[in-house]
Write an enzyme that holds these catalytic residues in place. Structure first.
Site, short mmCIF file in Angstrom:
data_model
loop_
_atom_site.label_atom_id
_atom_site.label_comp_id
_atom_site.label_asym_id
_atom_site.label_seq_id
_atom_site.Cartn_x
_atom_site.Cartn_y
_atom_site.Cartn_z
CD GLU A 60 -1.87 -2.36 1.27
OE1 GLU A 60 -2.76 -3.20 1.03
OE2 GLU A 60 -0.73 -2.68 1.70
CG HIS A 129 -9.81 -7.51 7.90
ND1 HIS A 129 -9.90 -8.67 7.15
CD2 HIS A 129 -8.50 -7.17 7.89
CE1 HIS A 129 -8.68 -9.02 6.74
NE2 HIS A 129 -7.82 -8.11 7.18
#
Length: 328
Positions: A60, A129
């Site tokens: 990322e 998450h």
């Protein structure tokens, strides 16, 4: 009008903007041949090719930095985080580069980038998450922050974000992708810096955003049967806050309830209460109240997970407590 799922509305917005503007491109993990984890880019690589729908490594920080550089040099990249929490790995790029470069370059560069992806408490996705990063990014100068909540506003807001010359962090909720409603076939955009008045009322102002909008609407349906008349406002823009519209509502109702999925400490509601007390203090009949998620990592256990977030019955109780009983 066509009935669309929220993920289809986001896909349509991306497709339309890529067709309209050849500088728009998408970067992220599995956004190409796989079509994205939640199918927001499904089949777009067939239409636009692998360089405009670019599959990236699981890195990322690298591909977000790449996208910021691309934005500086003339492209309009859309970065998809497979899960919004993964973008913590790119926090340096988002804060020190995306947020600051327009300023630190003396205006020589603009950063027309959209950073988007799913977040929020899902259904047993685990702590890593289930994060809500809006409060993390709220403190970064130079960013715009938007949270969509319906297929209609998701499409109009994403199109506006892609056209904007500033970095926009675009929050989607993982449990809203399958929400369905009619969306206009015509080209439309929505303002990135304005609230949406979901329902006008006179008893109390309820400020909310993202998935909590739907919990509030469910609570209001029950409250209406008992004679209560709440005003419901979807914030849409988390940065900047539309304080003009918020103040107008408070001047009418004189009471404020804030419902969020963000954590209580340092959350969006915390900033809202500070601003409301600074700018609307004389219009309040009582202290603003916030209903926020528990300040703990989200449990995996389903029952415990549900206990960490706000539900309609808590909203109903809070409104009744603040407004008082209604005489039939």
């Amino acid at each position: 009008m066509a009935k669309m799922f929220l993920f289809d509305a986001l896909r349509a917005a991306t497709d339309e903007e890529m067709s309209r503007d050849a500088t728009v491109c998408v970067l992220g993990e599995d956004v190409g041949h796989y079509g994205g984890s939640y199918k927001v880019t499904k089949d777009l690589h067939n239409k636009y090719g692998d360089l405009r729908i670019l599959d990236t490594p699981i890195a990322e920080n690298s591909f977000t930095g790449l996208a910021i550089g691309a934005a500086m040099t003339g492209l309009r990249p859309i970065v998809e985080g497979m899960n919004i929490s993964f973008l913590l790995l790119a926090f340096n790029q988002i804060s020190n580069n995306a947020g600051m470069l327009r300023y630190t370059s003396g205006g020589n560069f603009s950063i027309p980038i959209v950073i988007r992806g799913p977040g929020g408490v899902g259904k047993q996705l685990g702590a890593e998450h289930s994060q809500r990063l809006e409060s993390y990014f709220q403190a970064i100068p130079g960013l715009k922050i938007v949270a969509c909540s319906t297929p209609y506003n998701a499409k109009g807001l994403l199109k506006a974000a892609i056209r904007d010359n500033n970095p926009v962090v675009f929050f989607e909720h993982v449990l809203l992708y399958n929400l369905q409603e009619e969306v206009p076939d015509t080209d439309y955009i929505l303002p990135l810096d304005k609230v949406e008045i979901v329902r006008s009322g006179k008893d109390i102002t309820i400020l909310t955003y993202s998935r909590m909008r739907h919990h509030v609407v469910q609570a209001v349906e029950a409250l209406l049967k008992e004679g209560y008349d709440p005003e419901v406002i979807d914030l849409i823009s988390l940065k900047p806050l539309d304080m003009v519209s918020i103040k107008e509502s408070i001047q009418k109702t004189h009471k404020v309830l804030i419902v969020e999925e963000c954590m209580k400490t340092g959350g969006i509601a915390a900033e809202l209460i500070a601003r409301i007390n600074e700018e609307c203090f004389d219009d309040l009949d009582s202290a603003p109240i916030r209903l926020s998620s528990q300040d703990i990592p989200t449990p995996y256990n389903g029952i415990l997970e549900q206990a960490t977030i706000i539900h309609p019955n808590q909203i109903i109780a809070a409104v009744k407590n603040m407004v008082g009983s209604k005489i039939s």
